[in-house]
Design a protein around this motif. Structure first.
Motif, PDB file in Angstrom:
ATOM      1  N   HIS A  69       0.846  -1.190   0.000  1.00 35.92           N
ATOM      2  CA  HIS A  69       0.000   0.000   0.000  1.00 35.92           C
ATOM      3  C   HIS A  69       0.889   1.251   0.000  1.00 35.92           C
ATOM      4  O   HIS A  69       2.100   1.159   0.136  1.00 35.92           O
ATOM      5  CB  HIS A  69      -0.945   0.030   1.213  1.00 35.92           C
ATOM      6  N   LYS A  71       1.640   4.538   2.151  1.00 34.28           N
ATOM      7  CA  LYS A  71       1.446   5.046   3.508  1.00 34.28           C
ATOM      8  C   LYS A  71       1.442   6.568   3.498  1.00 34.28           C
ATOM      9  O   LYS A  71       2.372   7.206   3.014  1.00 34.28           O
ATOM     10  CB  LYS A  71       2.545   4.541   4.447  1.00 34.28           C
ATOM     11  N   ARG A 105      -4.384   1.647  -2.821  1.00 28.33           N
ATOM     12  CA  ARG A 105      -4.542   1.132  -1.454  1.00 28.33           C
ATOM     13  C   ARG A 105      -3.741   2.042  -0.533  1.00 28.33           C
ATOM     14  O   ARG A 105      -2.531   2.188  -0.710  1.00 28.33           O
ATOM     15  CB  ARG A 105      -4.040  -0.306  -1.365  1.00 28.33           C
ATOM     16  N   PHE A 106      -4.433   2.631   0.466  1.00 29.49           N
ATOM     17  CA  PHE A 106      -3.793   3.615   1.325  1.00 29.49           C
ATOM     18  C   PHE A 106      -3.887   3.195   2.786  1.00 29.49           C
ATOM     19  O   PHE A 106      -4.887   2.631   3.227  1.00 29.49           O
ATOM     20  CB  PHE A 106      -4.429   4.992   1.121  1.00 29.49           C
ATOM     21  N   TYR A 107      -2.834   3.507   3.527  1.00 26.63           N
ATOM     22  CA  TYR A 107      -2.662   3.125   4.919  1.00 26.63           C
ATOM     23  C   TYR A 107      -2.102   4.330   5.655  1.00 26.63           C
ATOM     24  O   TYR A 107      -1.383   5.150   5.067  1.00 26.63           O
ATOM     25  CB  TYR A 107      -1.688   1.940   4.982  1.00 26.63           C
ATOM     26  N   PHE A 123     -11.296   5.957   5.731  1.00 23.92           N
ATOM     27  CA  PHE A 123     -10.383   5.033   6.400  1.00 23.92           C
ATOM     28  C   PHE A 123     -11.096   4.346   7.555  1.00 23.92           C
ATOM     29  O   PHE A 123     -12.031   4.901   8.142  1.00 23.92           O
ATOM     30  CB  PHE A 123      -9.151   5.780   6.930  1.00 23.92           C
ATOM     31  N   ARG A 141      -6.745   2.016   7.325  1.00 28.68           N
ATOM     32  CA  ARG A 141      -6.597   1.766   5.893  1.00 28.68           C
ATOM     33  C   ARG A 141      -7.915   2.072   5.197  1.00 28.68           C
ATOM     34  O   ARG A 141      -8.971   2.122   5.840  1.00 28.68           O
ATOM     35  CB  ARG A 141      -6.166   0.324   5.643  1.00 28.68           C
ATOM     36  N   ASP A 142      -7.832   2.242   3.870  1.00 28.80           N
ATOM     37  CA  ASP A 142      -9.051   2.513   3.104  1.00 28.80           C
ATOM     38  C   ASP A 142      -9.430   1.323   2.223  1.00 28.80           C
ATOM     39  O   ASP A 142     -10.282   1.438   1.363  1.00 28.80           O
ATOM     40  CB  ASP A 142      -8.894   3.780   2.262  1.00 28.80           C
ATOM     41  N   TYR A 143      -8.818   0.187   2.441  1.00 24.96           N
ATOM     42  CA  TYR A 143      -9.103  -1.025   1.674  1.00 24.96           C
ATOM     43  C   TYR A 143      -9.362  -2.165   2.650  1.00 24.96           C
ATOM     44  O   TYR A 143      -9.013  -2.082   3.823  1.00 24.96           O
ATOM     45  CB  TYR A 143      -7.945  -1.360   0.730  1.00 24.96           C
ATOM     46  N   ARG A 145     -11.898  -2.978   4.187  1.00 27.05           N
ATOM     47  CA  ARG A 145     -12.533  -2.386   5.370  1.00 27.05           C
ATOM     48  C   ARG A 145     -13.344  -3.417   6.159  1.00 27.05           C
ATOM     49  O   ARG A 145     -13.401  -3.352   7.382  1.00 27.05           O
ATOM     50  CB  ARG A 145     -13.397  -1.196   4.968  1.00 27.05           C
TER      51      ARG A 145
END
Length: 152
Positions: A69, A71, A105-107, A123, A141-143, A145
């Protein structure tokens, strides 16, 4: 808020150095994060963003491109400029920048008192609360979920 300009800047450029100074102001001086923890090796390879308003850097964040991902970190807005949506706009611009490179994909790790802000951006928190820089944090995270589970 059209007077704010958000742009990526190279590490250790004049604008990035101003961003590092802002991070020191917010994290070290204001939030009492130990100075030795403020900078790390990722500063050399991260994509740094600044928000410029009234002729100065008033916000910053960085993106770290990891295999699993991207970050988002070191989100900081100068105290006098808070409450104007600058952090929200920086994060949106940074995520759009990463998406243009095919990353979606963000964290991040959020200070626990900022969870609501990041939840409003899509998120979800997961895992146990932990201490970072002397403050409680949660991973977000935004994935995936639906599989995110808080552990207390």
């Amino acid at each position: 808020m059209s007077d704010i300009v958000i742009l990526p800047v190279p590490p250790f450029s004049l604008l990035c150095n101003a961003a590092f100074a802002l991070r020191r102001e917010v994290f070290v001086w204001e939030q009492k994060v130990p100075e030795a923890e403020e900078h790390d090796n990722y500063d050399m390879t991260a994509t740094h963003f600044v928000a410029i308003g009234e002729g100065e850097v008033v916000g910053t964040l960085r993106l770290i491109d990891l295999p699993e991902h991207v970050k988002i970190g070191r989100v900081a807005v100068r105290q006098a400029f808070r409450g104007r949506g600058i952090a929200r706009r920086m994060i949106a611009a940074a995520m759009a920048h990463a998406r243009q490179a095919g990353r979606d994909r963000f964290y991040l790790t959020a200070q626990s008192d900022k969870l609501g802000f990041y939840e409003s951006l899509g998120f979800v928190a997961f895992g146990p609360e932990f201490i970072d820089g002397g403050m409680p944090h949660r991973a977000m995270r935004d994935y995936d979920r639906d599989s995110a589970v808080l552990v207390d």
